[in-house]
Motif scaffolding. Structure first.
Motif, PDB file in Angstrom:
ATOM      1  N   VAL A  81      -8.565  -3.212  -2.166  1.00  9.85           N
ATOM      2  CA  VAL A  81      -7.494  -4.006  -1.648  1.00  9.85           C
ATOM      3  C   VAL A  81      -5.944  -3.564  -1.745  1.00  9.85           C
ATOM      4  N   ARG A  82      -5.754  -2.867  -2.913  1.00  9.16           N
ATOM      5  CA  ARG A  82      -4.572  -2.456  -3.230  1.00  9.16           C
ATOM      6  C   ARG A  82      -4.090  -1.262  -2.113  1.00  9.16           C
ATOM      7  N   VAL A  83      -5.358  -0.497  -2.034  1.00  4.31           N
ATOM      8  CA  VAL A  83      -4.736   0.623  -0.932  1.00  4.31           C
ATOM      9  C   VAL A  83      -4.592   0.035   0.247  1.00  4.31           C
ATOM     10  N   MET A  84      -5.045  -1.274   1.024  1.00  6.82           N
ATOM     11  CA  MET A  84      -4.731  -1.810   2.188  1.00  6.82           C
ATOM     12  C   MET A  84      -3.351  -2.331   1.852  1.00  6.82           C
ATOM     13  N   GLU A  85      -3.146  -3.095   0.738  1.00  2.00           N
ATOM     14  CA  GLU A  85      -1.592  -3.696   0.568  1.00  2.00           C
ATOM     15  C   GLU A  85      -0.538  -2.748   0.781  1.00  2.00           C
ATOM     16  N   ASP A  86      -0.842  -1.193   0.436  1.00  2.00           N
ATOM     17  CA  ASP A  86       0.137  -0.239   0.398  1.00  2.00           C
ATOM     18  C   ASP A  86       0.151   0.207   1.902  1.00  2.00           C
ATOM     19  N   ASN A  87      -0.508  -0.016   2.974  1.00  2.00           N
ATOM     20  CA  ASN A  87      -0.523   0.619   4.228  1.00  2.00           C
ATOM     21  C   ASN A  87       0.207  -0.493   5.159  1.00  2.00           C
ATOM     22  N   PRO A  88       1.203  -0.103   5.881  1.00  2.00           N
ATOM     23  CA  PRO A  88       1.802  -0.893   6.592  1.00  2.00           C
ATOM     24  C   PRO A  88       1.024  -1.603   8.001  1.00  2.00           C
ATOM     25  N   ASN A  89      -0.069  -0.820   8.093  1.00  2.00           N
ATOM     26  CA  ASN A  89      -0.887  -1.342   9.246  1.00  2.00           C
ATOM     27  C   ASN A  89      -1.464  -2.761   9.243  1.00  2.00           C
ATOM     28  N   PHE A  90      -1.419  -3.305   7.787  1.00  2.00           N
ATOM     29  CA  PHE A  90      -2.166  -4.539   7.362  1.00  2.00           C
ATOM     30  C   PHE A  90      -1.073  -5.675   7.139  1.00  2.00           C
ATOM     31  N   ASN A  91      -1.429  -6.971   7.436  1.00  2.00           N
ATOM     32  CA  ASN A  91      -0.634  -7.971   6.999  1.00  2.00           C
ATOM     33  C   ASN A  91      -0.913  -8.345   5.461  1.00  2.00           C
ATOM     34  N   ALA A  92      -0.469  -7.644   4.536  1.00  2.00           N
ATOM     35  CA  ALA A  92      -0.594  -7.622   3.142  1.00  2.00           C
ATOM     36  C   ALA A  92       0.081  -6.784   2.322  1.00  2.00           C
ATOM     37  N   GLY A  93       0.976  -6.966   1.299  1.00  4.73           N
ATOM     38  CA  GLY A  93       1.664  -5.982   0.835  1.00  4.73           C
ATOM     39  C   GLY A  93       2.743  -5.561   1.670  1.00  4.73           C
ATOM     40  N   ARG A  94       2.968  -4.243   1.657  1.00  9.31           N
ATOM     41  CA  ARG A  94       3.818  -3.653   2.595  1.00  9.31           C
ATOM     42  C   ARG A  94       3.428  -3.612   3.893  1.00  9.31           C
ATOM     43  N   GLY A  95       4.089  -4.445   4.705  1.00  7.53           N
ATOM     44  CA  GLY A  95       3.447  -4.529   6.112  1.00  7.53           C
ATOM     45  C   GLY A  95       3.357  -6.054   6.348  1.00  7.53           C
ATOM     46  N   ALA A  96       3.604  -6.906   5.408  1.00 10.37           N
ATOM     47  CA  ALA A  96       3.158  -8.393   5.549  1.00 10.37           C
ATOM     48  C   ALA A  96       4.230  -9.103   6.405  1.00 10.37           C
ATOM     49  N   VAL A  97       3.993  -9.965   7.296  1.00 10.49           N
ATOM     50  CA  VAL A  97       4.625 -10.849   8.226  1.00 10.49           C
ATOM     51  C   VAL A  97       5.649 -11.330   7.269  1.00 10.49           C
ATOM     52  N   PHE A  98       6.839 -11.866   8.163  1.00  9.59           N
ATOM     53  CA  PHE A  98       7.981 -12.635   7.946  1.00  9.59           C
ATOM     54  C   PHE A  98       7.658 -14.341   7.954  1.00  9.59           C
ATOM     55  N   THR A  99       8.107 -14.984   6.841  1.00  6.65           N
ATOM     56  CA  THR A  99       8.397 -16.397   7.086  1.00  6.65           C
ATOM     57  C   THR A  99       9.374 -16.655   8.002  1.00  6.65           C
ATOM     58  N   TYR A 100       9.522 -18.001   8.338  1.00  9.26           N
ATOM     59  CA  TYR A 100      10.379 -18.538   9.406  1.00  9.26           C
ATOM     60  C   TYR A 100      11.935 -17.985   8.981  1.00  9.26           C
ATOM     61  N   ASP A 101      12.225 -18.119   7.536  1.00 10.44           N
ATOM     62  CA  ASP A 101      13.356 -17.873   7.015  1.00 10.44           C
ATOM     63  C   ASP A 101      13.783 -16.276   6.943  1.00 10.44           C
ATOM     64  N   GLY A 102      12.775 -15.439   7.340  1.00 11.59           N
ATOM     65  CA  GLY A 102      13.134 -13.973   6.987  1.00 11.59           C
ATOM     66  C   GLY A 102      12.570 -13.600   5.736  1.00 11.59           C
ATOM     67  N   ASP A 103      11.974 -14.194   5.008  1.00  9.14           N
ATOM     68  CA  ASP A 103      11.478 -13.489   3.951  1.00  9.14           C
ATOM     69  C   ASP A 103       9.981 -13.141   3.901  1.00  9.14           C
ATOM     70  N   ILE A 104       9.492 -12.469   2.837  1.00  4.11           N
ATOM     71  CA  ILE A 104       8.127 -12.245   2.652  1.00  4.11           C
ATOM     72  C   ILE A 104       7.469 -12.736   1.654  1.00  4.11           C
ATOM     73  N   GLU A 105       6.307 -13.321   1.788  1.00  2.12           N
ATOM     74  CA  GLU A 105       5.797 -14.047   0.530  1.00  2.12           C
ATOM     75  C   GLU A 105       4.202 -13.701   0.521  1.00  2.12           C
ATOM     76  N   HIS A 106       3.755 -13.520  -0.320  1.00  2.00           N
ATOM     77  CA  HIS A 106       2.297 -13.040  -0.294  1.00  2.00           C
ATOM     78  C   HIS A 106       1.310 -14.250  -1.021  1.00  2.00           C
ATOM     79  N   ASP A 107       0.194 -14.221  -0.501  1.00  8.01           N
ATOM     80  CA  ASP A 107      -0.868 -14.755  -1.256  1.00  8.01           C
ATOM     81  C   ASP A 107      -2.101 -14.229  -1.527  1.00  8.01           C
ATOM     82  N   ALA A 108      -2.873 -14.196  -2.490  1.00  7.49           N
ATOM     83  CA  ALA A 108      -4.118 -13.458  -2.963  1.00  7.49           C
ATOM     84  C   ALA A 108      -4.908 -14.114  -3.694  1.00  7.49           C
ATOM     85  N   SER A 109      -6.062 -13.821  -3.860  1.00 10.04           N
ATOM     86  CA  SER A 109      -7.424 -14.218  -4.580  1.00 10.04           C
ATOM     87  C   SER A 109      -8.214 -13.470  -5.015  1.00 10.04           C
ATOM     88  N   ILE A 110      -8.868 -13.625  -6.020  1.00  9.91           N
ATOM     89  CA  ILE A 110     -10.160 -12.741  -6.568  1.00  9.91           C
ATOM     90  C   ILE A 110     -11.090 -13.711  -7.341  1.00  9.91           C
TER      91      ILE A 110
END
Length: 365
Positions: A81-110
């Motif tokens: 998952v860390r590999v995918m979090e670093d890849n901007p092709n995915f909506n996680a980590g770097r490349g995650a989507v913006f909130t309505y207010d223009g911020d980026i917030e992450h959710d994760a579980s294991i």
């Protein structure tokens, strides 16, 4: 005859103990996803298709190498998952989507299927690898779920790598937010694009038969009011139990939460296994003293891949019936893995000791 009865009861006792640990040791399996949605051939350029396949391949091989060399399922899914979090092709980590207010917030579980220990975070803003933060919540805190500033504070105290929130930004995600806002201004309240797919996840069973699952996401483009989807919710977007399976989900989180998709799949697999095992034991012929001629041990018994597929498909059909869409990846104690999705496509991959490594994007692959 008394000795035979004691022997039979003893064997049944040990068989019952074994039933709690049905895994086939010596096999490993890893299944990954990078989100599900309206993923069709005419929506991706040749370059995008190639980039995503390369990214999935890198993630799959990262986890596979750990499992192949005897590493734990927990270590494998976190690294994957860390590999995918670093890849901007995915909506996680770097490349995650913006909130309505223009911020980026992450959710994760294991979740660890051996002990059913779990960790989750929502609304983290500074941790480079949210999945690692979720694991630290599991191992280094007395809690399961942390949110917002508390999750950020805990992350810093744990010495995890911190980055500025702008480090996660990409032009493509900014453009998606602006397109959504423009559509809203124009009165197109039902405007939809490729905002939902990109969530990443991994499930695995290692050579010792232990299972694990993890999911990481930036959520939904334009999410408001502290919205939380299924990805960090144990039992909805992530679940692992050595007695049943490991699941990671992606899609319209509100519906996955309502059905408890990940837990429901695991429970149905566990129950069906117990039913089939009981049926197999009941079919064993008896000798003249009423003693079974042989014993069916849980370690020698497992569900067919068709059973796993049927259960996953049925639970997703229930979720779809409520109005949701998305997909799941599943790994089982018997070394099998599967995908199920209600969308046109899902970024996905699978590998194992007895499974040829494969990557796919579209529904017809």
């Amino acid at each position: 005859m008394r000795l035979g009865l004691i022997t039979a009861l003893s064997a049944l006792l040990w068989t019952s103990i074994a039933a709690a640990q049905p895994a086939v040791e010596g096999r490993w399996t890893l299944v990954i996803h990078g989100g599900a949605g309206v993923i069709e051939r005419d929506r991706l350029t040749e370059a995008q298709d190639s980039e995503i396949r390369t990214a999935l391949t890198e993630a799959l091989e990262t986890g596979s190498a750990i499992l192949r060399n005897g590493g734990s399922s927990m270590d494998a899914i976190e690294a994957t998952v860390r590999v995918m979090e670093d890849n901007p092709n995915f909506n996680a980590g770097r490349g995650a989507v913006f909130t309505y207010d223009g911020d980026i917030e992450h959710d994760a579980s294991i979740m660890d299927g051996t002990t059913r220990s779990a960790g989750a975070v929502t609304g983290s803003t500074q941790t480079r690898h949210p999945v690692t933060l979720a694991r630290r919540v599991m191992t280094n805190s007395p809690h399961v779920f942390l949110s917002g500033s508390g999750a950020d504070q805990f992350s810093a105290e744990q010495g995890l790598e911190q980055v500025g929130n702008d480090w996660f930004e990409t032009d493509r995600r900014r453009e998606q937010l602006e397109a959504m806002r423009a559509a809203e201004t124009a009165g197109l309240s039902d405007y939809r694009a490729d905002f939902k797919y990109g969530t990443v996840g991994a499930v695995a069973v290692d050579l010792n038969g232990n299972m694990a699952a993890a999911t990481s996401t930036g959520g939904m483009t334009g999410k408001r009011w502290g919205r939380i989807g299924d990805s960090p919710v144990i039992g909805a977007g992530t679940y692992a139990d050595n007695r049943g399976c490991a699941v990671s989900a992606t899609g319209t989180g509100e519906y996955f939460i309502r059905v408890g998709v990940a837990h429901e799949i695991c429970t149905q697999i566990r129950v069906r296994f117990e039913q089939r095992l009981a049926e197999a034991r009941a079919s064993v012929p008896m000798d003249g003293d009423g003693i079974p001629e042989y014993y069916v041990h849980a370690s020698e018994f497992g569900l067919a891949e068709s059973d796993i597929q049927e259960i996953a498909d049925a639970v997703l059909a229930e979720m779809a019936g409520l109005g949701g869409s998305g997909g799941v990846i599943v790994a089982t104690p018997w070394g099998t893995g599967t995908y199920s999705f209600t969308t046109p496509g899902m970024y996905r991959g699978m590998a194992g000791s007895e499974i040829e490594a494969s990557i796919a994007i579209y529904g017809d692959e």
